[in-house]
Design an enzyme around this catalytic site. Sequence first.
Site, PDB file in Angstrom:
ATOM      1  N   CYS A  58     102.243 -61.262 -41.510  1.00  0.00           N
ATOM      2  CA  CYS A  58     102.286 -62.369 -42.449  1.00  0.00           C
ATOM      3  C   CYS A  58     101.173 -63.349 -42.162  1.00  0.00           C
ATOM      4  O   CYS A  58     101.058 -63.859 -41.065  1.00  0.00           O
ATOM      5  CB  CYS A  58     103.615 -63.074 -42.294  1.00  0.00           C
ATOM      6  SG  CYS A  58     104.400 -63.292 -43.820  1.00  0.00           S
ATOM      7  N   HIS A  79     112.497 -59.431 -22.530  1.00  0.00           N
ATOM      8  CA  HIS A  79     113.316 -59.148 -23.729  1.00  0.00           C
ATOM      9  C   HIS A  79     112.996 -57.814 -24.396  1.00  0.00           C
ATOM     10  O   HIS A  79     113.654 -57.426 -25.354  1.00  0.00           O
ATOM     11  CB  HIS A  79     113.258 -60.315 -24.720  1.00  0.00           C
ATOM     12  CG  HIS A  79     111.989 -60.461 -25.497  1.00  0.00           C
ATOM     13  ND1 HIS A  79     111.879 -60.006 -26.786  1.00  0.00           N
ATOM     14  CD2 HIS A  79     110.799 -61.038 -25.199  1.00  0.00           C
ATOM     15  CE1 HIS A  79     110.658 -60.308 -27.249  1.00  0.00           C
ATOM     16  NE2 HIS A  79     109.997 -60.931 -26.298  1.00  0.00           N
ATOM     17  N   THR A 112     110.254 -76.114 -13.002  1.00  0.00           N
ATOM     18  CA  THR A 112     111.400 -75.595 -12.251  1.00  0.00           C
ATOM     19  C   THR A 112     111.754 -74.210 -12.768  1.00  0.00           C
ATOM     20  O   THR A 112     111.847 -73.998 -13.979  1.00  0.00           O
ATOM     21  CB  THR A 112     112.596 -76.557 -12.407  1.00  0.00           C
ATOM     22  OG1 THR A 112     112.153 -77.851 -11.990  1.00  0.00           O
ATOM     23  CG2 THR A 112     113.778 -76.116 -11.566  1.00  0.00           C
TER      24      THR A 112
HETATM   25  N1  PLP Z   1     102.537 -57.859 -25.662  1.00  0.00           N
HETATM   26  C1  PLP Z   1     103.108 -56.929 -26.431  1.00  0.00           C
HETATM   27  C2  PLP Z   1     102.530 -55.561 -26.480  1.00  0.00           C
HETATM   28  C3  PLP Z   1     104.251 -57.227 -27.166  1.00  0.00           C
HETATM   29  O1  PLP Z   1     104.812 -56.291 -27.926  1.00  0.00           O
HETATM   30  C4  PLP Z   1     104.773 -58.533 -27.080  1.00  0.00           C
HETATM   31  C5  PLP Z   1     105.956 -58.911 -27.874  1.00  0.00           C
HETATM   32  O2  PLP Z   1     105.981 -58.789 -29.082  1.00  0.00           O
HETATM   33  C6  PLP Z   1     104.136 -59.471 -26.264  1.00  0.00           C
HETATM   34  C7  PLP Z   1     103.019 -59.102 -25.567  1.00  0.00           C
HETATM   35  C8  PLP Z   1     104.633 -60.877 -26.145  1.00  0.00           C
HETATM   36  O3  PLP Z   1     105.821 -60.937 -25.433  1.00  0.00           O
HETATM   37  P1  PLP Z   1     106.625 -62.314 -25.321  1.00  0.00           P
HETATM   38  O4  PLP Z   1     107.543 -62.340 -26.499  1.00  0.00           O
HETATM   39  O5  PLP Z   1     107.349 -62.248 -24.019  1.00  0.00           O
HETATM   40  O6  PLP Z   1     105.639 -63.403 -25.358  1.00  0.00           O
END
Ligand code: PLP
Length: 504
Positions: free
Chosen positions: A329, A206, A242
């Site tokens: 937060c 994402h 799965t």
């Molecule tokens: N690592 C970093 C540097 C991130 O910016 C993020 C997301 O905020 C993550 C890990 C975690 O990703 P996910 O939302 O796929 O768990």
Amino acid sequence: MMFRFRRQVYLDNNATTKVAADVRKTMNRILKHSFGNPSSLYRVARDSGAILAESRQQVARTINARPEEIYFTGSASEANNQVLKALARSFYPQKDTIIATPIEHPSVIKTLEFLSTTGIKILYCPVDREGKVLLAELEKMITPQIFLVCVMLANNETGVLQDLAQIREITAARQVLLMSDCVQALGKIPVDVQKLGLDYAVFSAHKVHGPKGVGALYVAEDAPISTLIHGGHQENGLRAGTESIHNIAGLAAACQNVPRMLAASEKIAALKNKLVTGLKEIQPNLKLNSPEKDCLPNTLNVAFPGFDNAAFMGFLDYHGIGVSAGSACNTQINEPSPVLKAVGLTDDEARQTLRISLSDETTEKDVRYVLKVMRDYLQKKSSPVSMISPAQLDENMLFNPDLYILDIRAWYDRKILKSLPNSHEGSPVFLKKYLALIPKAKNILLVCQVGLDGPVAAYYLRSKGFRKVGFLMGGLAAWRMVHPDLYSKWSGKNIISIKESDFL
Ligand code: PLP
């Protein structure tokens, strides 16, 4: 009826990105036609199996790995958990120490905190004022007890990049494994796991215009790893469940776009520079927390002295601009982000910090618009909502019949602090559904837990035609600190709950 067009500018691409049209198309096609379970062998299932295999090839190609070295996970957080927990299990007690940086993502930091309760020792390698790992310090910290060094390639808050090739030289010379969270780097700078010499690398769909809920873990052929989620034999027995074929194919489709994203990085960096130049003209005393060089092209972390980031964010949201704050937060206090603290910001500076993260969809027009809105705010040309300080909210104001207190805290926050007396407790996510229940003629006071959500909600009400709107600065947590006596005397009394059944 007057229709006011509100421009939308999304500048929080380090939080998440919009799913690309071609990724969405691929996923829709798979949801429609390819429902088979890849573990079976009849025709529909084979179809899913082929999608899974092709996706693995695509992800591997994107980071210069081999398909057998790629494991799909439910998120990057899961992948970070898996590597850290697997290695702790595998090495402890013969070796018991991990070195990480203090600016890692919470999915690393919190996992390390958990592991430290099981006997694993965690050492944090210091970083300089720009957030770069101090290599000489790292070298000194490596002892025979160290089994893993964990350093993210690009930081999500400031965008600082690490010199992983140098770090690799240090770890390889001492036979220590090297893991890197590459989530923010993918699509913004080239990521070649071979060149970087990584044993483990972690990715998330994402952040590259793919779907949420899918990540990829790279494990070099000879590096140890074990299962986090036990069950079926999926992912070579390393991750039961799965396979989420449409999500995995969405990740692969997003990876296909990585070269295009990289080609746009110069344009993105130029837009970021325009933003910086424009902001410096408006606010010469601003403080840039992102390094000038060795930084992600899209990321700008900046403190505006004298301006609370929560109120600023609310104002920007009112004008259709989405950015994020440099503070995290906590349920009791608006805490400065640990990353900003690690690079030397004071608590106040961190609370004045915004993170602005661009994408290849950001345009010159967006930048001009953002500069105009920010100029209005920073030059205090307009402030359509009032900021109520905790000291101001005394007994007189609290019981003024003209005041309507709207407490928009989450249910779990309400378990920690009781609401102000006479509060109307409503869910923040359904705010737009119960607008009709809020009296327009009264002074509306928005109350949140630590002062981050109140301003955004207050500006939202203002945009919906409520004229007399304010928010409680620092939220209920700050108010309780200033008025402990009033808190124990009145809080929790005469609470009116706006239930979902009232409006849904
Ligand atoms: N690592 C970093 C540097 C991130 O910016 C993020 C997301 O905020 C993550 C890990 C975690 O990703 P996910 O939302 O796929 O768990």
